[in-house]
Write a protein that holds these residues in place. Structure first.
Motif, PDB file in Angstrom:
ATOM      1  N   ARG A 288      -7.723   4.246   7.224  1.00 46.49           N
ATOM      2  CA  ARG A 288      -6.653   4.864   8.024  1.00 46.49           C
ATOM      3  C   ARG A 288      -5.281   4.394   7.534  1.00 46.49           C
ATOM      4  O   ARG A 288      -4.355   5.196   7.379  1.00 46.49           O
ATOM      5  N   ILE A 289      -5.142   3.093   7.306  1.00 47.11           N
ATOM      6  CA  ILE A 289      -3.856   2.555   6.864  1.00 47.11           C
ATOM      7  C   ILE A 289      -3.464   3.128   5.509  1.00 47.11           C
ATOM      8  O   ILE A 289      -2.328   3.578   5.306  1.00 47.11           O
ATOM      9  N   LEU A 290      -4.398   3.152   4.568  1.00 46.52           N
ATOM     10  CA  LEU A 290      -4.100   3.665   3.231  1.00 46.52           C
ATOM     11  C   LEU A 290      -3.749   5.153   3.278  1.00 46.52           C
ATOM     12  O   LEU A 290      -2.826   5.605   2.591  1.00 46.52           O
ATOM     13  N   ASN A 291      -4.469   5.920   4.084  1.00 50.23           N
ATOM     14  CA  ASN A 291      -4.181   7.353   4.206  1.00 50.23           C
ATOM     15  C   ASN A 291      -2.803   7.594   4.821  1.00 50.23           C
ATOM     16  O   ASN A 291      -2.074   8.511   4.414  1.00 50.23           O
ATOM     17  N   GLN A 292      -2.438   6.781   5.799  1.00 49.94           N
ATOM     18  CA  GLN A 292      -1.140   6.970   6.436  1.00 49.94           C
ATOM     19  C   GLN A 292       0.007   6.512   5.541  1.00 49.94           C
ATOM     20  O   GLN A 292       1.095   7.085   5.584  1.00 49.94           O
ATOM     21  N   ILE A 293      -0.227   5.483   4.728  1.00 48.08           N
ATOM     22  CA  ILE A 293       0.792   5.097   3.735  1.00 48.08           C
ATOM     23  C   ILE A 293       1.018   6.258   2.773  1.00 48.08           C
ATOM     24  O   ILE A 293       2.152   6.628   2.456  1.00 48.08           O
ATOM     25  N   ALA A 294      -0.079   6.850   2.299  1.00 47.67           N
ATOM     26  CA  ALA A 294       0.021   7.983   1.382  1.00 47.67           C
ATOM     27  C   ALA A 294       0.734   9.165   2.036  1.00 47.67           C
ATOM     28  O   ALA A 294       1.514   9.882   1.390  1.00 47.67           O
ATOM     29  N   GLU A 295       0.495   9.372   3.323  1.00 51.73           N
ATOM     30  CA  GLU A 295       1.151  10.480   4.023  1.00 51.73           C
ATOM     31  C   GLU A 295       2.664  10.291   4.059  1.00 51.73           C
ATOM     32  O   GLU A 295       3.416  11.266   4.103  1.00 51.73           O
ATOM     33  N   CYS A 296       3.109   9.045   4.024  1.00 50.39           N
ATOM     34  CA  CYS A 296       4.554   8.767   4.035  1.00 50.39           C
ATOM     35  C   CYS A 296       5.202   8.976   2.666  1.00 50.39           C
ATOM     36  O   CYS A 296       6.433   8.960   2.551  1.00 50.39           O
ATOM     37  N   HIS A 297       4.371   9.140   1.635  1.00 47.16           N
ATOM     38  CA  HIS A 297       4.903   9.248   0.275  1.00 47.16           C
ATOM     39  C   HIS A 297       4.332  10.454  -0.465  1.00 47.16           C
ATOM     40  O   HIS A 297       3.971  10.364  -1.642  1.00 47.16           O
ATOM     41  N   GLY A 298       4.248  11.556   0.224  1.00 51.46           N
ATOM     42  CA  GLY A 298       3.829  12.796  -0.418  1.00 51.46           C
ATOM     43  C   GLY A 298       2.425  12.782  -0.970  1.00 51.46           C
ATOM     44  O   GLY A 298       2.138  13.445  -1.970  1.00 51.46           O
ATOM     45  N   GLY A 299       1.537  12.020  -0.343  1.00 55.42           N
ATOM     46  CA  GLY A 299       0.149  11.968  -0.785  1.00 55.42           C
ATOM     47  C   GLY A 299      -0.156  10.837  -1.738  1.00 55.42           C
ATOM     48  O   GLY A 299      -1.309  10.670  -2.145  1.00 55.42           O
TER      49      GLY A 299
END
Length: 356
Positions: A288-299
């Motif tokens: 969840r944390i890694l996916n949400q970090i990616a969501e903050c940076h265009g994937g």
């Protein structure tokens, strides 16, 4: 938490230096041999290596960092913050960004001399020099070597504007110098506090001062009229993002005049190190944390675009930004840190100015 978790370190493994063709690998047969012989495969000790740089004050070219010049008495940092962007810089010194960054600390004992030479140079124009722009100037070895304190003595002698960013309460050792600098309005101190949870702190930043000590540091600095701000950097979605409002409230009570933040970005080798750390320490939250970090940076886990990389984009980044704005409006209203005074240095360096 994984049984293979390496206590007292942020990074849980070393990582190959991308500039090197060859790299070391710890093989199972070696580990089995050590087990059989009763030897330690990895002593996990910190090494301190003196280096002799020709310059000490660094020009910052990144337009969104918030400083023009930085100074770092140490390269590498024993604090071991797993998310630290500075890990990548250790590769330029021939080491890795993982455990090498925490266990091979390069020490610049000649820093005070280099700093003095810089400030008395006729071409130098006063601009705030920020300590710990890369690695913490108050990491554990500073207690013994006192390089940062000697640098502060030089800066006070020249009455030069100075900034400090640190996670260590050791900054209070130099309260006598800081008070004199504050009287001249040539110092600001920023204490980095990423969480109010001691458990989170131990996992993320294993060899830093406790949260209690850092909050006390903010309070003591404020009580002594030293301008102090707090850096909630980085904010990591689903790990410490829920703490924005209580953290701002708490540091405001301690006397902080400002709170700044960044959203985590896993640049360079940090992505692999952070992922390894997450799966070993918080496996139930890692995805969840890694996916949400990616969501903050265009994937992606990293974004290198100036102006966007520190704040992120998308729904989660917008929520974090809005929450911080709300917290500052509620708890930081009317507070500010004034620009530092450059005139003391100019008058000291050019006494003839006093005639005008």
């Amino acid at each position: 938490m994984s049984e293979s978790f390496l206590k007292g370190r942020g990074a849980q493994r070393n990582i190959a230096n991308k500039f090197f063709e060859l790299h070391h690998e710890t093989r199972d047969d070696f580990l089995n041999f050590c087990e059989t012989e009763g030897e330690e495969a990895d002593r996990n000790r910190t090494n301190y290596i003196e280096v002799f740089p020709k310059s000490f004050v660094n020009k910052i070219h990144s337009p969104d960092v918030g400083m023009n010049f930085s100074a770092n008495p140490y390269q590498g940092c024993e604090h071991g913050c797993v998310y630290c962007y500075a890990r990548n810089s250790h590769e330029y010194w021939g080491y890795g960004a993982g455990l090498d960054f925490e266990r091979n600390i390069l020490v610049k004992k000649n820093a005070p001399l280099l700093l003095d030479e810089k400030l008395k140079n006729k071409n130098w124009k006063p601009q705030t020099i920020v300590f710990s722009g890369n690695t913490d100037c108050y990491q554990p070895i500073e207690r013994k070597l006192g390089i940062t304190r000697k640098c502060l003595e030089v800066l006070l002698k020249w009455k030069h504007p100075t900034g400090i960013i640190t996670k260590n309460s050791l900054v209070l050792r130099d309260l006598d110098i800081l008070k004199e600098m504050a009287r001249l309005n040539i110092i600001t101190v920023n204490i980095s506090i990423t969480s109010l949870s001691e458990e989170t702190r131990r996992l993320l930043e294993p060899r830093t001062a406790s949260i209690k000590q850092r909050l006390k540091t903010v309070q003591v600095l404020s009580e002594n009229n030293i301008p102090v701000g707090v850096m909630m950097a980085p904010i990591i979605p689903s790990l410490n993002s829920h703490e924005i409002i209580p953290l701002v409230k708490k540091v405001a009570e301690m006397g902080a005049k400002n709170v700044a933040f960044t959203i985590v970005r896993l640049n360079g080798q940090i992505a692999a190190l952070f992922k390894d750390w997450a799966y070993k320490t918080i496996p139930d939250k890692a995805e969840r944390i890694l996916n949400q970090i990616a969501e903050c940076h265009g994937g992606n886990l990293n974004d290198s675009q100036f102006g966007r990389r520190m704040r992120g984009e998308g729904v989660i980044a917008a929520q974090i930004s809005a929450t911080m704005a709300l917290a500052k409006k509620k708890f930081m209203k009317g507070r500010e840190i004034l620009p530092l005074d450059e005139t003391h240095y100019l008058r000291l360096k050019n006494p003839q100015m006093r005639l005008f």
